[in-house]
Design an enzyme around this catalytic site. Structure first.
Site, short mmCIF file in Angstrom:
data_model
loop_
_atom_site.label_atom_id
_atom_site.label_comp_id
_atom_site.label_asym_id
_atom_site.label_seq_id
_atom_site.Cartn_x
_atom_site.Cartn_y
_atom_site.Cartn_z
N THR A 157 1.24 9.69 4.23
CA THR A 157 -0.31 11.00 3.30
C THR A 157 -1.34 11.32 3.62
O THR A 157 -2.12 12.35 3.30
CB THR A 157 -0.08 11.20 1.69
OG1 THR A 157 -1.21 9.81 1.52
CG2 THR A 157 1.29 10.46 0.58
N ASP B 218 1.02 -1.01 -0.05
CA ASP B 218 0.26 0.66 -0.11
C ASP B 218 0.94 0.84 -0.50
O ASP B 218 1.80 1.49 0.18
CB ASP B 218 -0.99 -0.14 1.17
CG ASP B 218 -1.91 1.09 1.19
OD1 ASP B 218 -1.76 1.47 0.62
OD2 ASP B 218 -2.12 1.82 1.65
N LEU B 219 0.65 2.32 0.17
CA LEU B 219 1.09 3.38 -0.56
C LEU B 219 1.11 4.49 1.15
O LEU B 219 1.68 4.84 1.52
CB LEU B 219 0.63 4.62 -1.61
CG LEU B 219 0.93 5.56 -1.46
CD1 LEU B 219 3.34 5.14 -1.60
CD2 LEU B 219 1.53 6.19 -2.87
N ASP B 220 -0.20 4.85 1.82
CA ASP B 220 -0.31 5.75 2.42
C ASP B 220 -0.48 4.86 3.79
O ASP B 220 -0.80 4.01 4.01
CB ASP B 220 -1.93 5.90 2.02
CG ASP B 220 -1.81 7.25 0.64
OD1 ASP B 220 -0.98 7.59 0.15
OD2 ASP B 220 -2.75 7.58 0.66
N LYS C 132 -9.37 5.74 5.44
CA LYS C 132 -8.13 5.26 5.19
C LYS C 132 -7.93 4.00 4.16
O LYS C 132 -8.49 3.22 4.14
CB LYS C 132 -7.28 4.78 6.42
CG LYS C 132 -6.60 5.96 7.31
CD LYS C 132 -5.98 5.13 8.49
CE LYS C 132 -4.80 6.06 9.08
NZ LYS C 132 -3.71 5.13 9.89
N GLU D 104 0.58 -3.31 5.05
CA GLU D 104 -1.47 -2.19 4.22
C GLU D 104 -1.03 -1.72 6.00
O GLU D 104 -0.38 -2.13 7.04
CB GLU D 104 -2.23 -3.25 4.50
CG GLU D 104 -3.09 -2.90 2.85
CD GLU D 104 -3.34 -2.02 2.67
OE1 GLU D 104 -3.61 -0.56 3.61
OE2 GLU D 104 -3.93 -1.53 1.01
N ASP D 105 -1.75 -0.06 5.87
CA ASP D 105 -2.01 -0.26 7.75
C ASP D 105 -3.35 0.45 7.90
O ASP D 105 -3.79 0.69 8.66
CB ASP D 105 -1.11 1.69 7.34
CG ASP D 105 -1.71 2.97 6.56
OD1 ASP D 105 -2.50 2.25 5.91
OD2 ASP D 105 -1.81 3.42 6.68
N SER E 66 -2.75 0.60 -4.38
CA SER E 66 -2.58 1.37 -3.65
C SER E 66 -4.06 2.20 -4.43
O SER E 66 -4.32 1.94 -5.63
CB SER E 66 -1.74 2.79 -3.50
OG SER E 66 -2.80 3.85 -2.72
N ALA E 67 -5.05 2.75 -3.57
CA ALA E 67 -6.22 2.73 -3.90
C ALA E 67 -6.23 4.09 -4.08
O ALA E 67 -6.70 4.61 -5.32
CB ALA E 67 -7.45 3.72 -2.36
N LYS F 233 -11.08 -1.51 -2.46
CA LYS F 233 -10.66 -2.39 -0.82
C LYS F 233 -12.22 -1.81 -0.17
O LYS F 233 -12.31 -0.88 -0.13
CB LYS F 233 -9.50 -1.61 -0.22
CG LYS F 233 -8.16 -2.13 -0.34
CD LYS F 233 -7.26 -1.21 -0.67
CE LYS F 233 -5.90 -1.29 -1.30
NZ LYS F 233 -4.91 -0.52 -0.72
#
Length: 214
Positions: free
Chosen positions: A17, A9-11, A45, A171-172, A116-117, A147
């Site tokens: 971010t 995932d990114l964020d 999120k 993931e977070d 990532s979304a 997601k």
């Protein structure tokens, strides 16, 4: 397991971010005279821009889909403001431990993908200097479901040419962990062991990421 690919995932995993996202949503809410309480931030999120807007509208007792064209316009406005905020990002915004972990994976010939979304994923990776580390980036605009549906992780593994059973997903967000599990991929949650209790492996921060934990 025989690890062949890591799907990020990114964020909140590569860079944080989330604060920029919430600041942009807060700006939009103020513009349209909507209430946006701080406790809603966690619920935004890991999900798409449109799904985030729908949550905000529901919180204000407004019907989801009350005006499709208006929602599309609001999402564009939010993203334009968000892009202004992230335009100043640099490699200093990479979360602790991510760079050495990516290098460790590279040395082990493990493929790396972004699931990532965020539709700004490639742009953000460019800004923080990590674009060359990724073998593939899923385009979320081409997906049917967001997601917690597993589609994005299945798509990422497919683009890498790696079987799902040989992948790890990081993931977070609870929605992201649910998506990883639904895809049949080993799930790693970064953050709260309460919020991310469904993850198969939970780490307090990205600094603990090492290949030997899988």
């Amino acid at each position: 397991m025989l690890l062949k690919a890591i799907l990020f995932d990114l964020d909140g995993v590569i860079t944080d971010t989330a604060a920029y996202h919430f600041k942009a949503w807060s700006w939009l809410a103020e513009k349209y005279q909507l209430q946006l309480e701080p406790d809603v931030e966690t619920r935004l999120k890991g999900i798409s821009r449109l799904d985030s807007l729908k949550i905000i509208l529901q919180e204000n007792d407004l019907p989801v889909g009350y005006a499709e064209e208006k929602m599309e316009k609001m999402c564009i406005e939010k993203n334009d403001y968000y892009k202004k905020l992230i335009s100043m990002m640099t490699p200093q915004d990479i979360l602790p431990g991510i760079e050495p972990f990516l290098k460790e994976a590279r040395r082990a010939d493990i493929r790396i993908g972004l699931a990532s979304a965020s539709q700004n994923g490639s742009y953000i990776l460019d800004k923080i200097g990590l674009r060359s580390c990724f073998d593939t980036i899923v385009d979320p605009s081409l997906l049917i479901k967001g997601k917690p549906d597993p589609e994005i992780f299945i798509k990422c593994a497919h683009q890498l040419g790696v079987p799902l059973e040989n992948c790890v997903g990081i993931e977070d967000a609870a929605a992201g962990v649910e998506a990883i599990n639904a895809a049949g991929i080993l799930s790693v949650g970064i953050g709260s062991d309460i919020e991310l209790k469904a993850a198969q492996i939970i780490l307090p921060s990205t600094q603990q990421l090492k290949l030997n934990i899988f």
